[in-house]
Design a protein around this motif. Structure first.
Motif, mmCIF file in Angstrom:
data_model
loop_
_atom_site.group_PDB
_atom_site.id
_atom_site.type_symbol
_atom_site.label_atom_id
_atom_site.label_comp_id
_atom_site.label_asym_id
_atom_site.label_seq_id
_atom_site.Cartn_x
_atom_site.Cartn_y
_atom_site.Cartn_z
ATOM 1 N N LEU A 177 106.125 -3.855 -28.853
ATOM 2 C CA LEU A 177 106.176 -2.649 -27.423
ATOM 3 C C LEU A 177 106.817 -3.340 -26.509
ATOM 4 N N GLU A 178 106.436 -4.580 -26.031
ATOM 5 C CA GLU A 178 107.098 -5.353 -24.819
ATOM 6 C C GLU A 178 108.559 -5.173 -25.034
ATOM 7 N N ASN A 179 109.102 -5.471 -26.041
ATOM 8 C CA ASN A 179 110.534 -5.420 -26.388
ATOM 9 C C ASN A 179 111.290 -4.266 -26.238
ATOM 10 N N LEU A 180 110.458 -3.146 -26.780
ATOM 11 C CA LEU A 180 110.965 -1.681 -26.708
ATOM 12 C C LEU A 180 110.895 -1.453 -25.313
ATOM 13 N N LEU A 181 109.990 -1.655 -24.539
ATOM 14 C CA LEU A 181 109.916 -1.189 -23.301
ATOM 15 C C LEU A 181 110.974 -2.056 -22.243
ATOM 16 N N GLY A 182 111.116 -3.014 -22.568
ATOM 17 C CA GLY A 182 112.464 -3.872 -21.831
ATOM 18 C C GLY A 182 113.580 -3.255 -22.152
ATOM 19 N N ARG A 183 113.570 -3.021 -23.345
ATOM 20 C CA ARG A 183 115.217 -2.289 -23.786
ATOM 21 C C ARG A 183 115.437 -0.947 -23.098
ATOM 22 N N VAL A 184 114.164 -0.187 -23.130
ATOM 23 C CA VAL A 184 114.471 1.098 -22.228
ATOM 24 C C VAL A 184 114.559 0.927 -20.926
ATOM 25 N N LEU A 185 114.083 -0.166 -20.205
ATOM 26 C CA LEU A 185 114.262 -0.088 -18.751
ATOM 27 C C LEU A 185 115.563 -0.752 -18.680
ATOM 28 N N VAL A 186 116.144 -1.715 -19.456
ATOM 29 C CA VAL A 186 117.623 -2.317 -19.436
ATOM 30 C C VAL A 186 118.396 -1.106 -19.595
ATOM 31 N N ILE A 187 118.301 -0.297 -20.816
ATOM 32 C CA ILE A 187 119.341 0.870 -20.951
ATOM 33 C C ILE A 187 119.421 1.764 -19.764
ATOM 34 N N GLY A 188 118.155 2.060 -19.212
ATOM 35 C CA GLY A 188 118.265 3.174 -18.231
ATOM 36 C C GLY A 188 118.935 2.554 -17.014
ATOM 37 N N LEU A 189 118.774 1.203 -16.593
ATOM 38 C CA LEU A 189 119.337 0.771 -15.395
ATOM 39 C C LEU A 189 120.968 0.470 -15.694
ATOM 40 N N ILE A 190 121.300 0.295 -16.942
ATOM 41 C CA ILE A 190 122.894 0.054 -17.226
ATOM 42 C C ILE A 190 123.422 1.523 -17.064
ATOM 43 N N VAL A 191 122.870 2.524 -17.801
ATOM 44 C CA VAL A 191 123.332 4.078 -17.575
ATOM 45 C C VAL A 191 123.337 4.278 -16.125
ATOM 46 N N SER A 192 122.412 4.321 -15.342
ATOM 47 C CA SER A 192 122.235 4.746 -13.996
ATOM 48 C C SER A 192 123.352 3.760 -13.315
ATOM 49 N N ALA A 193 123.312 2.376 -13.433
ATOM 50 C CA ALA A 193 124.287 1.738 -12.671
ATOM 51 C C ALA A 193 125.862 2.258 -12.982
ATOM 52 N N SER A 194 125.848 2.412 -14.169
ATOM 53 C CA SER A 194 127.456 3.042 -14.582
ATOM 54 C C SER A 194 127.693 3.950 -13.719
#
Length: 97
Positions: free
Chosen positions: A10-27
């Motif tokens: 669960l922690e790995n999945l939530l970490g990936r969700v946050l990182v992907i959201g941040l990357i998409v937003s920053a892009s």
């Protein structure tokens, strides 16, 4: 060891969700900024980047809810559902103004 495995997943999945959201937003924000600097109207790009940035934590709560239900951890599932309801109600009220 077996009890901690679902929580680590669960922690790995939530970490990936946050990182992907941040990357998409920053892009999207970077693309909007570049377009704006080139003299183009990039209001929609900038607004979309901000919406993705604000939606990412809400998506994180939604993913948490699904995972807690999958793990049959009903206390945390109900707590997370209440948090998600508060977040969505707040967004709905803000959009209605």
């Amino acid at each position: 060891m077996a009890d901690t495995e679902p929580l680590l997943r669960l922690e790995n999945l939530l970490g990936r969700v946050l990182v992907i959201g941040l990357i998409v937003s920053a892009s999207v924000l970077a693309a909007g900024l570049i377009l704006e600097l080139l003299g183009r109207n990039a209001h929609a790009w900038l607004q979309s980047g901000l919406i993705v940035l604000m939606a990412t934590p809400i998506l994180r709560v939604g993913v948490s809810l699904v995972e807690y239900v999958r793990m049959r951890d009903w206390f945390f599932a109900l707590t997370t559902a209440a948090v998600l309801a508060v977040l969505l109600t707040s967004v709905g009220l803000a959009l209605a103004r």
